[in-house]
Write a protein that holds these residues in place. Structure first.
Motif, PDB file in Angstrom:
ATOM      1  N   ARG A 278      44.245  43.486  39.143  1.00 48.64           N
ATOM      2  CA  ARG A 278      43.727  44.602  39.925  1.00 48.64           C
ATOM      3  C   ARG A 278      43.100  44.065  41.199  1.00 48.64           C
ATOM      4  O   ARG A 278      42.467  43.004  41.196  1.00 48.64           O
ATOM      5  CB  ARG A 278      42.670  45.376  39.128  1.00 48.64           C
ATOM      6  CG  ARG A 278      42.137  46.625  39.808  1.00 48.64           C
ATOM      7  CD  ARG A 278      40.982  47.242  39.026  1.00 48.64           C
ATOM      8  NE  ARG A 278      40.501  48.475  39.645  1.00 48.64           N
ATOM      9  CZ  ARG A 278      39.338  49.052  39.373  1.00 48.64           C
ATOM     10  NH1 ARG A 278      38.515  48.512  38.484  1.00 48.64           N
ATOM     11  NH2 ARG A 278      38.963  50.166  39.989  1.00 48.64           N
ATOM     12  N   ILE A 279      43.262  44.795  42.300  1.00 49.15           N
ATOM     13  CA  ILE A 279      42.551  44.529  43.556  1.00 49.15           C
ATOM     14  C   ILE A 279      41.972  45.856  44.022  1.00 49.15           C
ATOM     15  O   ILE A 279      42.687  46.871  44.063  1.00 49.15           O
ATOM     16  CB  ILE A 279      43.473  43.955  44.642  1.00 49.15           C
ATOM     17  CG1 ILE A 279      44.108  42.637  44.172  1.00 49.15           C
ATOM     18  CG2 ILE A 279      42.692  43.714  45.938  1.00 49.15           C
ATOM     19  CD1 ILE A 279      45.081  42.034  45.176  1.00 49.15           C
ATOM     20  N   TYR A 280      40.692  45.864  44.368  1.00 52.37           N
ATOM     21  CA  TYR A 280      40.085  47.123  44.781  1.00 52.37           C
ATOM     22  C   TYR A 280      38.874  46.881  45.680  1.00 52.37           C
ATOM     23  O   TYR A 280      38.275  45.792  45.674  1.00 52.37           O
ATOM     24  CB  TYR A 280      39.674  47.959  43.569  1.00 52.37           C
ATOM     25  CG  TYR A 280      38.657  47.318  42.643  1.00 52.37           C
ATOM     26  CD1 TYR A 280      37.308  47.640  42.722  1.00 52.37           C
ATOM     27  CD2 TYR A 280      39.053  46.402  41.682  1.00 52.37           C
ATOM     28  CE1 TYR A 280      36.384  47.063  41.874  1.00 52.37           C
ATOM     29  CE2 TYR A 280      38.146  45.822  40.826  1.00 52.37           C
ATOM     30  CZ  TYR A 280      36.809  46.148  40.917  1.00 52.37           C
ATOM     31  OH  TYR A 280      35.899  45.565  40.081  1.00 52.37           O
ATOM     32  N   PHE A 281      38.550  47.898  46.448  1.00 49.63           N
ATOM     33  CA  PHE A 281      37.320  47.929  47.225  1.00 49.63           C
ATOM     34  C   PHE A 281      36.275  48.674  46.407  1.00 49.63           C
ATOM     35  O   PHE A 281      36.592  49.631  45.706  1.00 49.63           O
ATOM     36  CB  PHE A 281      37.548  48.613  48.571  1.00 49.63           C
ATOM     37  CG  PHE A 281      38.506  47.882  49.472  1.00 49.63           C
ATOM     38  CD1 PHE A 281      38.078  46.802  50.232  1.00 49.63           C
ATOM     39  CD2 PHE A 281      39.843  48.260  49.545  1.00 49.63           C
ATOM     40  CE1 PHE A 281      38.967  46.114  51.048  1.00 49.63           C
ATOM     41  CE2 PHE A 281      40.731  47.577  50.355  1.00 49.63           C
ATOM     42  CZ  PHE A 281      40.292  46.504  51.113  1.00 49.63           C
ATOM     43  N   ALA A 282      35.005  48.235  46.486  1.00 48.97           N
ATOM     44  CA  ALA A 282      33.963  48.828  45.647  1.00 48.97           C
ATOM     45  C   ALA A 282      32.647  48.914  46.412  1.00 48.97           C
ATOM     46  O   ALA A 282      32.383  48.136  47.330  1.00 48.97           O
ATOM     47  CB  ALA A 282      33.762  47.989  44.386  1.00 48.97           C
ATOM     48  N   THR A 283      31.828  49.892  46.014  1.00 50.27           N
ATOM     49  CA  THR A 283      30.479  49.992  46.555  1.00 50.27           C
ATOM     50  C   THR A 283      29.602  48.910  45.928  1.00 50.27           C
ATOM     51  O   THR A 283      29.925  48.348  44.880  1.00 50.27           O
ATOM     52  CB  THR A 283      29.862  51.362  46.249  1.00 50.27           C
ATOM     53  OG1 THR A 283      29.755  51.512  44.827  1.00 50.27           O
ATOM     54  CG2 THR A 283      30.710  52.490  46.819  1.00 50.27           C
ATOM     55  N   ALA A 284      28.462  48.648  46.545  1.00 52.18           N
ATOM     56  CA  ALA A 284      27.533  47.647  46.022  1.00 52.18           C
ATOM     57  C   ALA A 284      27.022  48.056  44.651  1.00 52.18           C
ATOM     58  O   ALA A 284      26.872  47.214  43.752  1.00 52.18           O
ATOM     59  CB  ALA A 284      26.377  47.446  46.996  1.00 52.18           C
ATOM     60  N   ASP A 285      26.751  49.355  44.453  1.00 52.30           N
ATOM     61  CA  ASP A 285      26.257  49.823  43.158  1.00 52.30           C
ATOM     62  C   ASP A 285      27.275  49.557  42.062  1.00 52.30           C
ATOM     63  O   ASP A 285      26.936  49.104  40.968  1.00 52.30           O
ATOM     64  CB  ASP A 285      25.938  51.314  43.210  1.00 52.30           C
ATOM     65  CG  ASP A 285      24.675  51.610  44.009  1.00 52.30           C
ATOM     66  OD1 ASP A 285      23.899  50.665  44.253  1.00 52.30           O
ATOM     67  OD2 ASP A 285      24.482  52.779  44.389  1.00 52.30           O
TER      68      ASP A 285
END
Length: 332
Positions: A278-285
């Motif tokens: 998997r590759i994804y962008f995520a928020t800090a939370d």
């Protein structure tokens, strides 16, 4: 006095109820073609290919509402959401009235189409079309005011956005295999090859990290990210690595440049193969709340002895031609 109070109360109820949101019955979604299926028991649309979709016939007056809102429990693909308007007979779509459109990516929690106020007294249907294979589990679809949508949107912040592991490019003699379980296996014939996903200016401003989950490899696996930032070479490259045996790469995005990302790539420290889960962008939370090894916050790829060609490939000191060295274009 009591009568006056009762009258006022009834008037207030009438006003407040005039635009109360209207929840739509989603049981009757109708897929088109064999590449989209609708499971009414789980409220899930599954897409086995891009550009498949399903429609929901409405055929009614929605002039009391500003938007039609789609709320999702989960979403693993990019999609388009559209509303179309009735013809004069009230039994079909009037193509001349156009359509109201919205879109979202994997990980989206909520989306809405703004109704055309000239035609909202006759909304024919809505449809949800995928731009890649995946699935959307629907929580609710409703017609409502813009204020209702914005309040819902504030409480349904998108935490992640997945990068599709389909249709990747490569820099050289790499072999790419799209596996049935949705993973991507990259076989590298030589060190510092590359397999890449081109965005051409993807806006990741809502997120703080780019995260790669992988099956352990026996060599260094590197995440390469290229911002479309203005500079001496027109681009800004950053990297983060997983050491042999590690299962995650986590790269912190540059707050000043993340609104436009040209591409990401997976590179290798030696010949061999690695499977990307998997590759994804995520928020800090979200990134703080997930487990797994935290591997090096990404640092600018500006080491004195590291050179890249204009495709972003790492090259040796003997390479001749234009290279990126310390963030600048240099002719060797």
């Amino acid at each position: 006095m009591k009568k006056i109070f009762t009258l006022i109360a009834v008037m207030l109820l009438a006003v407040s109820g005039a635009n109360a949101k209207k929840t739509l019955d989603i049981v009757a979604f109708n897929p088109w073609g064999a590449t989209c299926t609708w499971d009414a028991a789980t409220s899930t649309l599954s897409y086995s290919s891009a550009w498949s979709g399903a429609g929901l016939w409405l055929g009614g007056d929605f002039s009391d509402y500003d938007v039609i809102v789609l709320k999702m429990k989960s979403c693993t693909c990019g999609f388009n959401l559209a509303a179309e308007y009735l013809n004069e007979a009230g039994d079909g779509v009037d193509e001349s009235k156009g359509k109201s459109l919205a879109s979202g990516g994997a990980g989206t929690k909520i989306a809405a189409v703004t109704l055309n106020e000239d035609y909202s007294n006759g909304v024919a249907q809505i449809w949800i079309q995928a731009v890649e294979a995946g699935a959307i589990e629907i929580e609710e679809i409703y017609a409502g005011t813009r204020e209702e949508f914005e309040a819902d949107q504030a409480s349904n912040v998108q935490q992640t956005s997945d990068v599709s592991l389909k249709n990747w490019g490569k820099w050289g003699s790499e072999t790419l295999t799209e596996n049935e379980d949705g993973t991507l296996t990259i076989a590298f014939a030589a060190e510092w090859g590359g397999a890449n996903k081109w965005f051409g200016g993807y806006d990741a401003s809502a997120f703080d990290y780019c995260i790669v989950e992988l099956q352990p490899a026996d060599f260094i696996v590197q995440l390469f990210l290229q911002y479309a930032a203005a500079g001496a070479d027109g681009n800004a490259n950053v990297t983060a690595q997983a050491q042999p045996g590690e299962t995650e790469i986590r790269l912190q995005l540059d707050a000043t440049a993340k609104a436009a990302i040209n591409q990401i790539a997976i590179q290798n420290g030696a010949a061999g193969q690695v499977t990307i889960k998997r590759i994804y962008f995520a928020t800090a939370d979200y990134a703080t709340g997930i487990g797994g090894a935290v591997v090096k916050a990404g640092a600018a790829a500006k080491n004195d002895n590291v050179r890249y060609n204009l495709a972003g490939q790492k090259v040796s000191a003997s390479y001749k031609g234009m290279v990126i060295l310390n963030g600048k274009k240099v002719i060797m």
